[in-house]
Design an enzyme around this catalytic site. Structure first.
Site, PDB file in Angstrom:
ATOM      1  N   GLN A 293       0.806  -1.219   0.000  1.00 24.24           N
ATOM      2  CA  GLN A 293       0.000   0.000   0.000  1.00 24.24           C
ATOM      3  C   GLN A 293       0.841   1.272   0.000  1.00 24.24           C
ATOM      4  O   GLN A 293       0.370   2.333  -0.413  1.00 24.24           O
ATOM      5  CB  GLN A 293      -0.927   0.007   1.228  1.00 24.24           C
ATOM      6  CG  GLN A 293      -1.976  -1.085   1.236  1.00 24.24           C
ATOM      7  CD  GLN A 293      -3.065  -0.867   0.198  1.00 24.24           C
ATOM      8  OE1 GLN A 293      -3.123   0.164  -0.464  1.00 24.24           O
ATOM      9  NE2 GLN A 293      -3.927  -1.849   0.037  1.00 24.24           N
TER      10      GLN A 293
ATOM     11  N   GLY B 198       2.767  -4.224  -8.237  1.00 23.22           N
ATOM     12  CA  GLY B 198       2.773  -3.208  -9.276  1.00 23.22           C
ATOM     13  C   GLY B 198       1.450  -2.505  -9.494  1.00 23.22           C
ATOM     14  O   GLY B 198       1.414  -1.302  -9.755  1.00 23.22           O
ATOM     15  N   HIS B 199       0.332  -3.234  -9.386  1.00 16.44           N
ATOM     16  CA  HIS B 199      -0.953  -2.608  -9.705  1.00 16.44           C
ATOM     17  C   HIS B 199      -1.334  -1.523  -8.707  1.00 16.44           C
ATOM     18  O   HIS B 199      -2.241  -0.738  -8.965  1.00 16.44           O
ATOM     19  CB  HIS B 199      -2.063  -3.660  -9.792  1.00 16.44           C
ATOM     20  CG  HIS B 199      -2.474  -4.246  -8.483  1.00 16.44           C
ATOM     21  ND1 HIS B 199      -1.786  -5.275  -7.879  1.00 16.44           N
ATOM     22  CD2 HIS B 199      -3.503  -3.944  -7.655  1.00 16.44           C
ATOM     23  CE1 HIS B 199      -2.379  -5.592  -6.745  1.00 16.44           C
ATOM     24  NE2 HIS B 199      -3.417  -4.796  -6.580  1.00 16.44           N
TER      25      HIS B 199
ATOM     26  N   CYS C 242      -8.227  -7.504  -0.462  1.00 15.40           N
ATOM     27  CA  CYS C 242      -7.768  -8.847  -0.095  1.00 15.40           C
ATOM     28  C   CYS C 242      -8.818  -9.607   0.702  1.00 15.40           C
ATOM     29  O   CYS C 242      -8.846 -10.833   0.706  1.00 15.40           O
ATOM     30  CB  CYS C 242      -6.488  -8.762   0.738  1.00 15.40           C
ATOM     31  SG  CYS C 242      -5.170  -7.817  -0.026  1.00 15.40           S
TER      32      CYS C 242
END
Length: 209
Positions: free
Chosen positions: A8, A29-30, A153
């Site tokens: 994060q 990466g996203h 998540c």
């Protein structure tokens, strides 16, 4: 040995592995505009690690399988752009987040910010709407707002957020919390639209109409 899940943080705030004493650090990466499915593990030189997947000898023998070269290149470019934004003091994320918080606070009496007012990520906003469960609120606004009651998540789980509980929030406040986030490309108009949709949904549900 210290491993840090920095998914994060990286790309949004400055992360200094030496100052923080980090030996291993996970990056996705996203979370900073690279493609989904690509990430990285920082390993401090001399830190002992061993493979847990076996087969070919890719990635210095630690992880078998052909590397996704285009995604790796994209990760590198995204990291360079993130470093550039941080170096320039780009406050776009913080500005959009604070705009959203301001609009919601002005229209929803009793709205509670969950987290420190300053020492938090610039792109995320966790707030509790009085009298209406977070899940019910987001279900009502889902045609306009894509958000969740917790991190992606744990999307789909019905249990109260363990993180908010660990912060000392009582169960009642946790159950009415929503987790909102903005991106580099989020516009002021989109923030205003999202805020209006959430306020409308909250008023409708709180009034019981």
């Amino acid at each position: 040995m210290l491993h840090t899940d920095a998914v994060q943080a990286v790309g949004k705030v400055s992360v200094d592995v030496d100052a923080l004493g980090i030996d291993l650090m996970t990056v996705a990466g996203h979370k900073f505009q690279a493609s989904k499915g690509i990430g990285a593990l920082y390993v401090r030189q001399g830190t002992p690690i061993r493979q847990i997947l076996f087969g070919a000898g890719h990635e210095s023998g630690l992880r078998p399988g052909a590397e996704n070269v285009p995604a790796i290149i994209g990760l590198g470019v995204a990291a360079e752009l993130a470093i550039m934004r941080l170096a320039q003091g780009d406050n776009t994320l913080r500005g959009r987040r604070d705009q959203l918080h301001g609009l919601l606070s002005a229209a929803v009496p009793g709205l509670c910010l969950n987290g420190h007012p300053e020492c938090r990520l610039p792109n995320t906003l966790n707030v509790s709407f009085p009298s209406v469960s977070g899940k019910t609120l987001l279900d009502s606004a889902r045609d306009t707002v894509m958000a969740s009651v917790g991190s992606a998540c744990h999307e789909g789980e019905s249990a109260p957020s363990g993180v908010l509980g660990a912060m000392g929030l009582d169960t009642a406040r946790v159950l009415v919390a929503v987790h909102l986030s903005v991106g580099w490309n989020t516009t002021e108009e989109e923030v205003a639209t999202a805020a209006a949709a959430l306020v409308h949904a909250w008023r409708h549900l709180a009034d019981g109409s």
